[in-house]
Each structure stands twice: as C-alpha cells, then as structure tokens.
Design a protein around this motif. Structure first.
Motif, PDB file in Angstrom:
ATOM      1  N   ARG A 157       0.824  -1.207   0.000  1.00 63.48           N
ATOM      2  CA  ARG A 157       0.000   0.000   0.000  1.00 63.48           C
ATOM      3  C   ARG A 157       0.859   1.258   0.000  1.00 63.48           C
ATOM      4  N   VAL A 184       0.010   4.465  -2.370  1.00 66.97           N
ATOM      5  CA  VAL A 184      -0.352   5.762  -1.797  1.00 66.97           C
ATOM      6  C   VAL A 184       0.645   6.827  -2.238  1.00 66.97           C
ATOM      7  N   ALA A 241       3.101   9.279   2.836  1.00 67.74           N
ATOM      8  CA  ALA A 241       2.445   8.001   2.550  1.00 67.74           C
ATOM      9  C   ALA A 241       2.751   6.975   3.638  1.00 67.74           C
ATOM     10  N   THR A 288      -5.890  12.905   5.483  1.00 66.77           N
ATOM     11  CA  THR A 288      -5.123  13.252   4.288  1.00 66.77           C
ATOM     12  C   THR A 288      -5.072  14.757   4.069  1.00 66.77           C
ATOM     13  N   ILE A 307      -7.419   8.344  -1.919  1.00 68.50           N
ATOM     14  CA  ILE A 307      -6.481   7.769  -0.954  1.00 68.50           C
ATOM     15  C   ILE A 307      -7.241   7.226   0.252  1.00 68.50           C
ATOM     16  N   LEU A 342      -7.180   3.267   1.284  1.00 71.41           N
ATOM     17  CA  LEU A 342      -6.642   2.801   2.564  1.00 71.41           C
ATOM     18  C   LEU A 342      -7.722   2.180   3.453  1.00 71.41           C
TER      19      LEU A 342
END
Length: 102
Positions: A33, A37, A58, A69, A83, A87
C-alpha cells in the motif's frame, strides 16, 4: 597463475552464493500500500504537510501515524478521497485496515 585464477573464481562463486542466500533470509517485506499511496499523492515533495516528502507522508498514512489526508496542501480533494477510500478498503499484509479520513 592458473591456480590464482581458479582460487579467485571459487572464492567469488562462494561469496556470491552466500550473498544470495543472505538476501533471501534477511529480506524485508514492504507494505504494498505504501507504493500505491505514494503514487496517488501529487509528488511535489514540498514538505507542506510537515513530512520530508510524499513518501514520508504516505508512510505516515499507511502506518497510521496520521489519520487525515488533509495535511497534504497541494493534493486535490478527489485525490485525497481516492487515498481515503483505498486505505479504508485495502487490508495490509497483516490483514488490518487503516482508519483514514479526509
């Protein structure tokens, strides 16, 4: 002369084998991930978020050191929401989901 060449080749092959085995034994698994990201962030590496660059931001999001974010100033709303969705829906290697909001 031939003996010296053969000894050097054998030592080189032996050390190469040891390094190959060590690279597999001591391999560090990275969270997939993190790369995704980092790609989703704008990539300016401006430091406006308080981190050294986009990869640090990230890593903070993936490791849940930061829960929003909105720290990324140049990131557009659509990117931030993408994002957050990524996530919150994609589990990490340990099966945990991140709790991130915009």
């Amino acid at each position: 002369m031939l003996n010296a060449i053969l000894v050097t080749l054998v030592i080189g092959a032996l050390l190469g084998l040891i390094l190959g085995i060590a690279s597999k034994v001591f391999e560090v698994k990275e969270d997939p991930r993190l790369a995704k990201v980092t790609e989703m962030l704008p990539g300016y590496n401006c430091g406006g978020c308080g981190f050294a660059g986009c990869s640090s931001m990230a890593a903070a999001l993936v490791n849940q050191d930061v829960s929003t974010t909105s720290h990324c100033k140049p990131c557009k709303k659509e990117q931030r929401l993408a994002i957050v969705q990524y996530l919150n829906e994609t589990p990490g290697p340990n099966g945990e989901l991140c709790k991130v909001k915009d």
